[in-house]
Design a protein around this motif. Structure first.
Motif, PDB file in Angstrom:
ATOM      1  N   GLU A   1       0.638   3.569  -7.848  1.00  0.00           N
ATOM      2  CA  GLU A   1       1.029   4.948  -7.603  1.00  0.00           C
ATOM      3  C   GLU A   1       2.539   5.081  -7.771  1.00  0.00           C
ATOM      4  O   GLU A   1       3.321   4.520  -6.995  1.00  0.00           O
ATOM      5  CB  GLU A   1       0.623   5.384  -6.183  1.00  0.00           C
ATOM      6  CG  GLU A   1       1.010   6.807  -5.832  1.00  0.00           C
ATOM      7  CD  GLU A   1       0.417   7.839  -6.780  1.00  0.00           C
ATOM      8  OE1 GLU A   1       1.168   8.710  -7.248  1.00  0.00           O
ATOM      9  OE2 GLU A   1      -0.795   7.755  -7.072  1.00  0.00           O
TER      10      GLU A   1
ATOM     11  N   SER B   1       4.864   6.349  -4.907  1.00  0.00           N
ATOM     12  CA  SER B   1       5.211   5.505  -3.772  1.00  0.00           C
ATOM     13  C   SER B   1       6.646   5.007  -3.887  1.00  0.00           C
ATOM     14  O   SER B   1       7.207   4.503  -2.914  1.00  0.00           O
ATOM     15  CB  SER B   1       4.251   4.310  -3.695  1.00  0.00           C
ATOM     16  OG  SER B   1       4.334   3.527  -4.874  1.00  0.00           O
TER      17      SER B   1
ATOM     18  N   CYS C   1      10.611   1.430   0.848  1.00  0.00           N
ATOM     19  CA  CYS C   1       9.855   0.923  -0.298  1.00  0.00           C
ATOM     20  C   CYS C   1       9.467  -0.536  -0.038  1.00  0.00           C
ATOM     21  O   CYS C   1      10.008  -1.457  -0.668  1.00  0.00           O
ATOM     22  CB  CYS C   1      10.670   1.035  -1.587  1.00  0.00           C
ATOM     23  SG  CYS C   1      11.091   2.726  -2.041  1.00  0.00           S
TER      24      CYS C   1
ATOM     25  N   HIS D   1       6.971  -2.179  -0.874  1.00  0.00           N
ATOM     26  CA  HIS D   1       6.262  -2.826  -1.972  1.00  0.00           C
ATOM     27  C   HIS D   1       7.209  -3.570  -2.915  1.00  0.00           C
ATOM     28  O   HIS D   1       6.776  -4.456  -3.656  1.00  0.00           O
ATOM     29  CB  HIS D   1       5.471  -1.786  -2.783  1.00  0.00           C
ATOM     30  CG  HIS D   1       6.313  -0.611  -3.184  1.00  0.00           C
ATOM     31  ND1 HIS D   1       6.393   0.525  -2.414  1.00  0.00           N
ATOM     32  CD2 HIS D   1       7.122  -0.415  -4.235  1.00  0.00           C
ATOM     33  CE1 HIS D   1       7.201   1.390  -2.997  1.00  0.00           C
ATOM     34  NE2 HIS D   1       7.663   0.835  -4.108  1.00  0.00           N
TER      35      HIS D   1
END
Length: 436
Positions: free
Chosen positions: A230, A233, A254, A256
């Motif tokens: 995504e 994100s 963030c 990720h």
């Protein structure tokens, strides 16, 4: 003599020189005598005063000697007084000069001991103060020179670094202008990123057809994130602005792409108001002024992102214009203009290599009746469907064209009449299946 004196009184000088005797030598009128005569009218008197010239000269000589003696004595006293005055005046000046000579030879501990309250004393105090300051400046000169040298080296280093950065940015711009594909743009961006941020690691992502982020380029070390399902994100993509993440992953927005101990800076790639990608920079900078270092990196990263995004936008626009120039917008097949170019190329290639080129012309039967009965929208849908069918029925080296209206052309290189007939039958058969 009386008459002569009266006559002398009437002259301008009022004097008379005559011969006269002396009391010690009476009757011998051989001695010079001088008389001064003045007439007083109120009394009608003549007053005379006389003196022997020899006595007058003796008295004058005696007076002259006395005057000269007094003058000489005064001069001697003045000379002695001047000597002592000049000695008192020059002694401190000489002492100050000797002290100055010692200072000039490098003895900065030398000081004058003159203690006076006049101008010389003020000069001596000022000289001692000057020597103290000079000694302090010389003692601290090495430290100051080292500090100034370090500051100058930093300035020179910053100037050289900025010149190198400008040269890299200009070189990147020249290379981007010559790029003919997005892959080349990604390669140039990675090369420039490594040159501008040699101590950092970077990654470049592009938004794919599924609105995810796909890694297309990277430099430096680290385990890069290959894909991100995504794109929103990523806060840089979401906000459309540069985003900085702290080295603490627990407070990162963030997580990720957070790497512990690394400052993360993300800059979006904007094209026509939309985000088409993002450049991410991870820095483990050890600089004391972290805010300044990050600010400089943001500025450079923004410049790189702007040029890369502009180049990708131009490439996509160029490709879009090219496709619009050679493809039919309704069916997605090549248009008649492209047909003429391709046919000429294939005929020349076939003639050069001694090969065959097959050409199939086809059209839809009763297409006008279809439009009249069901409308042009249905007719357009049929044409799009046929274009898709032709594309799926051909090999990758075969090409399909919309000749005009409901007429189509197929160019089949490296084939014979039998193969060409089979392909025509196959196309007709699949169209019949669609009609059923």
């Amino acid at each position: 003599i009386g008459r002569e004196l009266i006559q002398a009184a009437e002259t301008q000088e009022g004097k008379l020189v005559y011969k006269w005797d002396r009391p010690s030598d009476p009757g011998n009128y051989v001695y010079d005598k001088i008389a001064w005569v003045r007439y007083l009218p109120g009394f009608d008197w003549y007053i005379a005063s006389s003196v022997y010239l020899s006595e007058f000269r003796n008295t004058a000589n005696t007076l002259t000697v006395r005057i000269l003696f007094i003058a000489g004595l005064a001069l001697a006293i003045a000379v002695i007084a001047s000597f002592f005055f000049l000695r008192r005046l020059t002694r401190p000046i000489t002492s100050l000069a000797e002290t100055a000579s010692q200072v000039g030879q490098g003895d900065l501990t030398a000081k004058t001991d003159i203690r006076r309250y006049d101008e010389i004393g003020v000069l001596a105090d000022s000289f001692n103060l000057m020597v103290d300051r000079l000694r302090d400046q010389i003692e601290n000169m090495e430290i100051r020179v080292a500090e100034r040298t370090e500051a100058l080296n930093r300035s020179v280093h910053n100037l050289e670094r900025r010149n190198q950065e400008s040269a890299e940015i200009n070189r990147m711009g020249e290379l981007l202008q010559s790029c003919r594909s997005e892959e080349e743009v990604f390669t140039v961006a990675a090369r420039t990123g490594h040159a501008l941020f040699p101590e950092d690691s970077g990654r470049m992502y592009m938004v794919d057809d599924h609105q995810g982020l796909t890694l297309v380029a990277q430099w430096g070390t680290g385990a890069p994130l290959r894909t991100m399902d995504e794109s929103h994100s990523c806060w840089a993509v979401r906000r459309g602005q540069p985003h900085q993440d702290p080295p603490d992953c627990e407070v990162s927005l963030c997580p990720h792409c957070c790497e512990p101990g690394m400052i993360s800076v993300c800059n979006p790639l904007l094209a026509e108001g939309a985000v088409i990608g993002v450049i991410k920079l991870n820095s483990g900078t050890a600089e004391t002024d972290i805010d300044r270092a990050v600010s400089e990196r943001k500025s450079l990263l923004t410049t790189v992102a702007e040029q890369v995004a502009m180049t990708i936008t131009n490439l996509r626009l160029r490709e879009r214009l090219h496709q619009q120039a050679i493809k039919d917008p309704l069916t997605g097949l090549y248009n008649r203009r492209r047909l003429e170019e391709t046919l000429q190329e294939e005929l020349s290639r076939a003639e050069r290599h001694g090969e065959n080129v097959g050409v199939i012309m086809l059209d839809l039967d009763h297409f006008k009746q279809l439009n009249d009965a069901h409308g042009h929208e249905t007719g357009d849908a049929v044409l799009r469907k046929l274009g898709d069918l032709l594309t799926r029925s051909l090999r990758w080296e075969d090409k399909a064209f919309r000749y005009g209206g409901e007429e189509f052309t197929l160019i089949i290189p490296k084939t014979n009449a039998e193969g060409l007939g089979k392909l025509a039958d196959l196309v007709r058969f699949r169209v019949e299946e669609q009609v059923k």
